[in-house]
Design a protein around this motif. Structure first.
Motif, short mmCIF file in Angstrom:
data_model
loop_
_atom_site.label_atom_id
_atom_site.label_comp_id
_atom_site.label_asym_id
_atom_site.label_seq_id
_atom_site.Cartn_x
_atom_site.Cartn_y
_atom_site.Cartn_z
N ALA A 167 0.85 -1.19 0.00
CA ALA A 167 0.00 0.00 0.00
C ALA A 167 0.88 1.24 0.00
CB ALA A 167 -0.93 0.02 1.21
N ALA A 168 0.49 2.21 -0.80
CA ALA A 168 1.14 3.52 -0.82
C ALA A 168 0.11 4.54 -0.34
CB ALA A 168 1.62 3.86 -2.22
N THR A 169 0.46 5.29 0.71
CA THR A 169 -0.50 6.14 1.41
C THR A 169 -0.06 7.60 1.41
OG1 THR A 169 -0.95 4.28 2.89
CG2 THR A 169 -1.80 6.42 3.55
N ASN A 207 1.91 17.21 4.99
CA ASN A 207 1.84 16.24 3.91
C ASN A 207 2.64 15.02 4.33
OD1 ASN A 207 0.37 17.78 1.76
ND2 ASN A 207 2.12 19.16 2.00
N SER A 208 1.97 13.91 4.44
CA SER A 208 2.60 12.68 4.93
C SER A 208 2.53 11.60 3.87
CB SER A 208 1.91 12.20 6.21
OG SER A 208 1.98 13.18 7.22
N TYR A 209 3.61 10.83 3.77
CA TYR A 209 3.73 9.79 2.77
C TYR A 209 4.15 8.49 3.47
CZ TYR A 209 4.20 14.11 0.09
OH TYR A 209 4.01 15.38 -0.43
N GLY A 210 3.52 7.41 3.11
CA GLY A 210 3.84 6.14 3.74
C GLY A 210 3.76 4.96 2.80
N VAL A 211 4.51 3.92 3.12
CA VAL A 211 4.46 2.65 2.41
C VAL A 211 4.28 1.56 3.45
CG1 VAL A 211 5.70 1.02 0.95
CG2 VAL A 211 5.91 3.47 0.51
N PHE A 229 6.43 -0.91 7.78
CA PHE A 229 6.00 0.37 7.22
C PHE A 229 7.12 1.39 7.34
CE2 PHE A 229 4.58 0.25 11.68
CZ PHE A 229 5.25 1.35 12.20
N VAL A 230 7.02 2.42 6.49
CA VAL A 230 7.89 3.60 6.55
C VAL A 230 7.00 4.81 6.32
CG1 VAL A 230 9.82 4.84 5.52
CG2 VAL A 230 9.90 2.35 5.68
N GLY A 269 9.12 0.75 10.95
CA GLY A 269 9.03 -0.42 11.81
C GLY A 269 8.91 -1.71 11.01
N LEU A 270 9.32 -2.81 11.62
CA LEU A 270 9.27 -4.14 10.99
C LEU A 270 8.84 -5.16 12.03
CD1 LEU A 270 9.91 -5.94 8.48
CD2 LEU A 270 12.18 -6.25 9.45
#
Length: 583
Positions: free
Chosen positions: A408-410, A458-462, A477-478, A498-499
């Motif tokens: 997922a790209a958020t 503006n926040s970006y996450g994977v 996630f990052v 985190g992992l």
């Protein structure tokens, strides 16, 4: 013997045989129930976070009883057993069916040429089969002659009566018991559309290490949630959730004994506990309904992005800070989903219909405002309402590769009027209830001048989840956050990653061993924070032991390094024994 009685004996084997056959079918095929989650997480195919066995509820039984006979199960007479596509010569009842169909002609089938002999029989179907035999009885009585009945028929009738006398008595008792139970359920049911789902968490916890250990005590905390789940169509669900609790996070201290001002180490049961005095409040009022191919989410209060967006963190995430996943809020889900909350709308639209990388993929969008109910400017004199107050808009693209990989790209755009905190999940209390991250990553304003200011972010996450086998799950996630304040020195950037590795069914079916490591949201070089620029690492291990389908015990440890981003502060170790009751 009268003529009517003698003629009735001619066809008695047909009537009794049909009755015994359908009765045996009903006894031999027990009902089965299937667990259906009212709110499926999009984006991850068949990623079940905690396998459970649900007993069928009394409401399901009432619904099933009341819907009997409403299906299109009309039956039609057949003249040969070969007309049944699902009856084979090797079936144990083949000879009986062949005799009833071809000799007496009183067995009916379904319009699709099936007999369905291996499933439970409804009372409507029994009535239809019996009616077919009675019609045949009337026909045979009208045309019967003495040479149609034989001694063999009478012997067969007597043998069947003796052989199945116990089964007939058992069936008669089961029907009487079923009618009594149905009447009791209908008279005392809570609702035909609503079921109650509850969770109670008891936790004993303490923190060790340096001043944090000496300035905190061992605590016994609780949180209770009662969720009324109402469905009007069978596909939608209205959540009305009540919550109460007395849990609060530990106050981490630096080596001088001063509060660090951080949300690191906050645990899931410490979120949504009301005012901390076991006062009851409605902490969630949401409605989810499919419209065409899309799944629509509406929140009137307590909405969260993780309600409608896939977080891709199986076995760590549990129903938005539930008591069956990870211990900490950080390990439960990416911090990007804790930006904003409240009231608004979410939409999940599937892409593709199977096959290829887009087989089970989707696009997700949502908008939540934390002051949507306030028509004025409030006591702060700042704008509020659905569009002018604090809000967060989310867009997410979900990709599934087979049933083992999900990505997922958020993106989240947030706005906070008058400052506050970045990761507040839409909290409007004073002070805000924070769930994750350091003070440097949360504070919206200038700490050096001790001023708050309106800020946009503006926040970006994977987010990703990988299941190489049913006994191993890897997820992580990052997230990156770019915050722009209205005042001088208010701009900053924050990171988090985190992992996690989960071993489901470890030691026993339903158990989970979880290990998680990462860095809670942090930010460097912010004025007023004393130059604390160390990465605050978070390590966590827990083992959920399932005592029964409704009770689990989870011991675990959380190890925090450099609390408050200060390596000069002693590490903090939080130990917890959590017991979760679900019903």
């Amino acid at each position: 013997m009268s003529s009517i009685l003698w003629k009735s004996l001619v066809v008695s084997p047909a009537v009794l045989g049909a009755t015994l056959l359908v009765s045996a079918t009903a006894i031999a095929a027990p009902n089965k129930t299937t667990k259906v989650s009212p709110v499926a997480q999009p984006g991850v195919t068949e990623v079940v976070q905690q396998p459970e066995i649900l007993a069928q509820t009394t409401i399901d039984q009432v619904n099933r009883y009341s819907n009997e006979g409403n299906q299109n199960n009309s039956q039609s007479q057949v003249t040969s057993v070969s007309q049944f596509s699902d009856v084979q010569p090797t079936d144990w009842a083949f000879q009986a069916l062949q005799s009833l169909v071809e000799r007496y002609g009183c067995i009916a089938g379904y319009p699709n040429a099936t007999y369905r002999g291996n499933r439970a029989l409804t009372r409507y179907e029994f009535a239809a089969g019996l009616n077919a035999c009675l019609d045949r009885v009337n026909e045979l009585i009208a045309t019967a002659t003495a040479d149609l009945v034989t001694k063999q028929d009478l012997a067969t009738l007597q043998r069947l009566q003796e052989e199945f006398s116990a089964e007939l008595a058992t069936l008669r008792g089961r029907v009487d018991s079923l009618e009594a139970r149905t009447a009791e359920l209908e008279a005392n049911q809570f609702s035909t559309t609503t079921k109650l789902v509850g969770e109670a968490v008891f936790a004993v916890s303490d923190v060790f290490g340096g001043k944090s250990g000496s300035n905190n005590n061992t605590v016994f905390q609780d949180r209770v949630r009662l969720d009324l789940q109402t469905s009007f169509t069978g596909r939608d669900v209205l959540h009305t959730r009540l919550a109460a609790g007395n849990a609060q996070a530990f106050s981490l201290r630096d080596n001088a004994g001063n509060p660090v001002g951080t949300s690191e180490g906050t645990q899931t049961f410490q979120v949504g506990a009301g005012d901390g005095n076991n006062s009851v409040k409605i902490d969630r009022l949401t409605y989810e309904v499919p419209i065409g191919p899309a799944q629509v989410y509406l929140a009137a209060s307590g909405g969260r992005h993780s309600h409608y967006a896939s977080v891709n963190n199986p076995y760590f995430f549990d129903q938005t800070d539930g008591g069956n996943g990870a211990l900490s809020t950080f390990a439960s889900e990416s911090p990007i989903y804790r930006i904003g909350g409240g009231a608004g709308i979410g939409l999940n639209l599937p892409l593709g219909k199977g096959g290829g990388i887009l087989g089970n993929s989707s696009i997700t969008a949502g908008y939540l405002a934390s002051q949507a109910n306030d028509p004025g400017t409030g006591i702060t004199g700042l704008s509020s309402g659905l569009a002018n107050g604090n809000y967060a808009a989310l867009g997410q693209l979900n990709f599934s590769v087979g049933d083992r990989v999900a990505l997922a790209a958020t993106y989240v755009h947030g706005y906070n009027a008058g400052g506050g905190s970045l990761f507040n999940s839409g909290s409007t209390s004073n002070p805000e209830l924070l769930a994750v991250g350091t003070g440097q990553a949360n504070f919206l304003g200038n700490r050096a001048t001790n001023t708050l200011s309106s800020s946009s972010s503006n926040s970006y996450g994977v987010e990703a989840a990988f299941r190489p086998s049913d006994k191993l799950s890897i997820s992580g996630f990052v997230s990156y956050h770019d915050v722009m304040g209205a005042g001088l020195g208010d701009d900053y950037k924050a990171w988090s990653y985190g992992l996690g590795v989960a071993l489901p069914d470890f030691g026993k079916k339903g158990n989970v061993l979880g290990l998680f490591a990462g860095a809670e949201p942090y930010s460097f070089n912010r004025p007023g924070f004393g130059g604390n620029n160390d990465v605050p690492y978070h390590f966590e291990g827990f083992y959920k032991y399932r005592v029964s389908d409704n009770v689990s015990i989870t011991p675990g440890v959380i190890w925090l390094t450099s609390p408050g981003q200060n390596s000069g502060t002693d590490d903090a170790i939080i130990g917890t024994l959590r017991t979760t009751f679900t019903f």
